[in-house]
Design a protein around this motif. Structure first.
Motif, mmCIF file in Angstrom:
data_model
loop_
_atom_site.group_PDB
_atom_site.id
_atom_site.type_symbol
_atom_site.label_atom_id
_atom_site.label_comp_id
_atom_site.label_asym_id
_atom_site.label_seq_id
_atom_site.Cartn_x
_atom_site.Cartn_y
_atom_site.Cartn_z
ATOM 1 N N TRP A 33 0.817 -1.215 0.000
ATOM 2 C CA TRP A 33 0.000 0.000 0.000
ATOM 3 C C TRP A 33 0.847 1.260 0.000
ATOM 4 O O TRP A 33 1.827 1.368 0.761
ATOM 5 C CB TRP A 33 -0.883 0.026 1.247
ATOM 6 N N PHE A 34 0.407 2.239 -0.810
ATOM 7 C CA PHE A 34 1.047 3.553 -0.862
ATOM 8 C C PHE A 34 -0.030 4.618 -0.645
ATOM 9 O O PHE A 34 -0.867 4.843 -1.528
ATOM 10 C CB PHE A 34 1.726 3.777 -2.218
ATOM 11 N N GLY A 35 -0.017 5.247 0.530
ATOM 12 C CA GLY A 35 -1.024 6.267 0.806
ATOM 13 C C GLY A 35 -1.100 6.585 2.275
ATOM 14 O O GLY A 35 -0.187 6.274 3.062
ATOM 15 N N VAL A 36 -2.217 7.200 2.677
ATOM 16 C CA VAL A 36 -2.391 7.630 4.065
ATOM 17 C C VAL A 36 -3.556 6.911 4.741
ATOM 18 O O VAL A 36 -3.951 7.294 5.846
ATOM 19 C CB VAL A 36 -2.615 9.163 4.146
ATOM 20 N N HIS A 37 -4.133 5.898 4.097
ATOM 21 C CA HIS A 37 -5.273 5.232 4.721
ATOM 22 C C HIS A 37 -4.866 4.676 6.084
ATOM 23 O O HIS A 37 -3.790 4.073 6.223
ATOM 24 C CB HIS A 37 -5.802 4.104 3.834
ATOM 25 N N PRO A 38 -5.709 4.872 7.115
ATOM 26 C CA PRO A 38 -5.334 4.428 8.462
ATOM 27 C C PRO A 38 -5.092 2.935 8.596
ATOM 28 O O PRO A 38 -4.421 2.500 9.542
ATOM 29 C CB PRO A 38 -6.514 4.887 9.332
ATOM 30 N N SER A 39 -5.601 2.128 7.667
ATOM 31 C CA SER A 39 -5.364 0.687 7.732
ATOM 32 C C SER A 39 -3.969 0.297 7.265
ATOM 33 O O SER A 39 -3.572 -0.859 7.428
ATOM 34 C CB SER A 39 -6.409 -0.056 6.895
ATOM 35 N N GLY A 40 -3.225 1.245 6.702
ATOM 36 C CA GLY A 40 -1.878 0.918 6.238
ATOM 37 C C GLY A 40 -1.149 2.103 5.654
ATOM 38 O O GLY A 40 -0.783 2.091 4.471
ATOM 39 N N PRO A 41 -0.911 3.163 6.443
ATOM 40 C CA PRO A 41 -0.197 4.329 5.903
ATOM 41 C C PRO A 41 1.248 3.990 5.547
ATOM 42 O O PRO A 41 1.894 3.173 6.204
ATOM 43 C CB PRO A 41 -0.270 5.342 7.048
ATOM 44 N N GLY B 286 14.250 17.816 4.288
ATOM 45 C CA GLY B 286 15.487 17.147 4.639
ATOM 46 C C GLY B 286 15.609 16.671 6.059
ATOM 47 O O GLY B 286 16.677 16.241 6.494
ATOM 48 N N GLU B 287 14.537 16.663 6.845
ATOM 49 C CA GLU B 287 14.607 16.190 8.216
ATOM 50 C C GLU B 287 14.722 14.670 8.221
ATOM 51 O O GLU B 287 14.209 13.988 7.351
ATOM 52 C CB GLU B 287 13.350 16.611 8.980
ATOM 53 N N THR B 288 15.397 14.144 9.219
ATOM 54 C CA THR B 288 15.545 12.695 9.327
ATOM 55 C C THR B 288 14.260 12.074 9.851
ATOM 56 O O THR B 288 13.680 12.554 10.822
ATOM 57 C CB THR B 288 16.719 12.339 10.266
ATOM 58 N N ALA B 289 13.832 11.033 9.215
ATOM 59 C CA ALA B 289 12.582 10.385 9.608
ATOM 60 C C ALA B 289 12.818 9.445 10.783
ATOM 61 O O ALA B 289 13.839 8.781 10.871
ATOM 62 C CB ALA B 289 12.014 9.605 8.438
ATOM 63 N N SER B 290 11.838 9.384 11.688
ATOM 64 C CA SER B 290 11.884 8.409 12.767
ATOM 65 C C SER B 290 11.424 7.062 12.223
ATOM 66 O O SER B 290 10.718 6.998 11.219
ATOM 67 C CB SER B 290 10.981 8.854 13.920
ATOM 68 N N PRO B 291 11.808 5.956 12.897
ATOM 69 C CA PRO B 291 11.439 4.625 12.386
ATOM 70 C C PRO B 291 9.937 4.399 12.283
ATOM 71 O O PRO B 291 9.495 3.539 11.523
ATOM 72 C CB PRO B 291 12.081 3.677 13.398
ATOM 73 N N THR B 292 9.157 5.128 13.065
ATOM 74 C CA THR B 292 7.703 4.903 13.073
ATOM 75 C C THR B 292 6.941 5.941 12.267
ATOM 76 O O THR B 292 5.715 5.908 12.222
ATOM 77 C CB THR B 292 7.185 4.920 14.516
ATOM 78 N N GLU B 293 7.624 6.848 11.615
ATOM 79 C CA GLU B 293 6.957 7.947 10.916
ATOM 80 C C GLU B 293 6.316 7.449 9.624
ATOM 81 O O GLU B 293 6.891 6.620 8.907
ATOM 82 C CB GLU B 293 7.979 9.038 10.602
ATOM 83 N N ASN B 294 5.127 7.955 9.338
ATOM 84 C CA ASN B 294 4.464 7.564 8.099
ATOM 85 C C ASN B 294 3.851 8.782 7.419
ATOM 86 O O ASN B 294 3.795 9.876 7.992
ATOM 87 C CB ASN B 294 3.428 6.470 8.349
ATOM 88 N N LEU B 295 3.378 8.561 6.197
ATOM 89 C CA LEU B 295 2.886 9.667 5.378
ATOM 90 C C LEU B 295 1.678 10.342 6.015
ATOM 91 O O LEU B 295 1.479 11.556 5.871
ATOM 92 C CB LEU B 295 2.537 9.153 3.983
ATOM 93 N N ALA B 296 0.866 9.581 6.753
ATOM 94 C CA ALA B 296 -0.314 10.149 7.398
ATOM 95 C C ALA B 296 0.047 11.102 8.533
ATOM 96 O O ALA B 296 -0.810 11.875 8.982
ATOM 97 C CB ALA B 296 -1.212 9.036 7.919
ATOM 98 N N ASP B 297 1.297 11.072 9.008
ATOM 99 C CA ASP B 297 1.735 12.052 9.997
ATOM 100 C C ASP B 297 1.901 13.435 9.385
ATOM 101 O O ASP B 297 1.981 14.430 10.108
ATOM 102 C CB ASP B 297 3.078 11.623 10.616
#
Length: 372
Positions: free
Chosen positions: A35-43, A53-64
């Motif tokens: 899945w590619f998107g922001v749906h809450p079932s699988g962002p 250019g900020e570093t992403a956290s391991p749990t960060e997703n597109l819906a954030d």
């Protein structure tokens, strides 16, 4: 811009390690969707770097970072090893009505409050039941299943609703009915009275459905549906209300950002026949697009561009999602670039300037009107 990875779904109908070319993960288990998107079932997880250019956290997703209004489509790489459920999706009005109803009195039927329309692009030959078979042809099969004479009569009378209801009333005797389907298909095909002869792939699809779901009366829904084999590059668009069941193959699927599915069979999940009948469209037909790099179905809220070993512009003012299908991809916006390896993607928001996508092999770009 955002660099993203897909969220893996390991549904049991998936192909064993079917998504490995895009995930680089060999689990030895079914892999069904990426899945590619922001749906809450699988962002989608953010990959390596995020906007500015900020570093992403391991749990960060597109819906954030983006809402559904800013990212209104969900894309998937789909690997089907056996038939998916016979299903239908609601339009916007029906989704809102059913969602509001279930908030008050239940049961839980929908996953969200939104319409679902979808397009599937075949990456490999892809078999599917889509849309309605002529009622006379469906009747030729159903009347050869002992005990379904009333359902066959309803089909001869062009009453699909009654036929579906009569079929589902036989769930307690499902195993006996399902066991008859392969022979009924052969006999109907040999009789030569249908509008077209069934292909070997089509006959195999019915046999597979009966084998995989021997106690599911929904298998007897499949003769009511038409059958198609999409060749690589072919696409089919399914508006809300059009019934379908993807049978086998690998494809790229794009839909409005919704996971609403009402099922009529071929599943271990809940089946809501009456609610599905409320939203089935008996007049709309699937739209087929054959071998075109530009896929813009009539009435869809999104369009696709297949970019092969070259580059293409992506105009500002829309949400833009680029997924690398074969080889890597580079997306450039206003002097900045993001790279995505095969199986990853890049998102450009509607508020960002024009973009250019360059694909080493093949990438698919999805565009949709969106909030900036």
């Amino acid at each position: 811009m955002f660099s993203i990875r897909g969220d893996v779904k390991d549904y049991d109908w998936g192909i064993l390690d079917g998504l490995t070319p895009w995930t680089q993960d060999s689990s030895g288990a079914p892999q069904a969707e990426l899945w590619f998107g922001v749906h809450p079932s699988g962002p989608s997880p953010i990959d390596a770097v995020v906007h500015e250019g900020e570093t992403a956290s391991p749990t960060e997703n597109l819906a954030d970072h983006l809402t559904r209004e800013q990212a209104p489509v969900l894309a998937k790489i789909l690997a089907a090893g056996r038939p998916l459920s016979v299903q239908v999706h609601p339009n916007a009005r029906e989704a809102k009505r059913m969602w509001d109803q279930q908030q008050i009195a239940g049961p839980t039927v929908l996953a969200d409050a939104y319409e679902k329309a979808e397009v599937l692009v075949a990456l490999e030959p892809f078999d599917a039941f889509v849309g309605w078979r002529p009622t006379s042809d469906a009747a030729e099969v159903i009347e050869r299943v002992d005990g379904l004479a009333l359902a066959a009569a309803a089909l001869h009378a062009e009453d699909r609703v009654a036929a579906i209801q009569l079929i589902h009333e036989q769930q307690l005797q499902a195993q006996a009915f399902v066991a008859q389907l392969p022979e009924a298909i052969d006999r109907a095909n040999d009789a030569g009275s249908m509008t077209r002869v069934m292909s070997e792939a089509e006959i195999a699809a019915y046999r597979q459905a009966a084998e995989n779901f021997p106690a599911d009366i929904g298998v007897l829904m499949t003769p009511l549906l038409d059958f198609v084999t999409l060749l690589p590059g072919d696409a089919v668009y399914l508006a809300p209300g059009i019934p379908h069941s993807y049978v086998r193959g690998i494809g790229f699927e794009v839909m409005t950002s919704s996971d609403n599915v009402l099922r009529l069979g071929l599943t271990n999940k809940p089946v809501f026949v009456d609610r599905a009948l409320d939203i089935l469209d008996f007049d709309a037909d699937p739209q087929f697009i054959h071998g075109s790099a530009s896929i813009a179905p009539v009435g869809a809220d999104f369009r696709l561009e297949v970019v092969t070993a070259g580059s293409a512009p992506l105009a500002a003012g829309e949400y833009r999602l680029v997924v690398a299908i074969a080889g890597g991809v580079v997306v450039a916006v206003d002097g900045q670039t993001r790279k995505a390896a095969q199986g990853s993607g890049v998102v450009v928001t509607a508020g960002e300037p024009d973009a250019v996508v360059a694909a080493q092999g093949m990438a698919i770009a999805v565009m949709a009107p969106a909030a900036p």
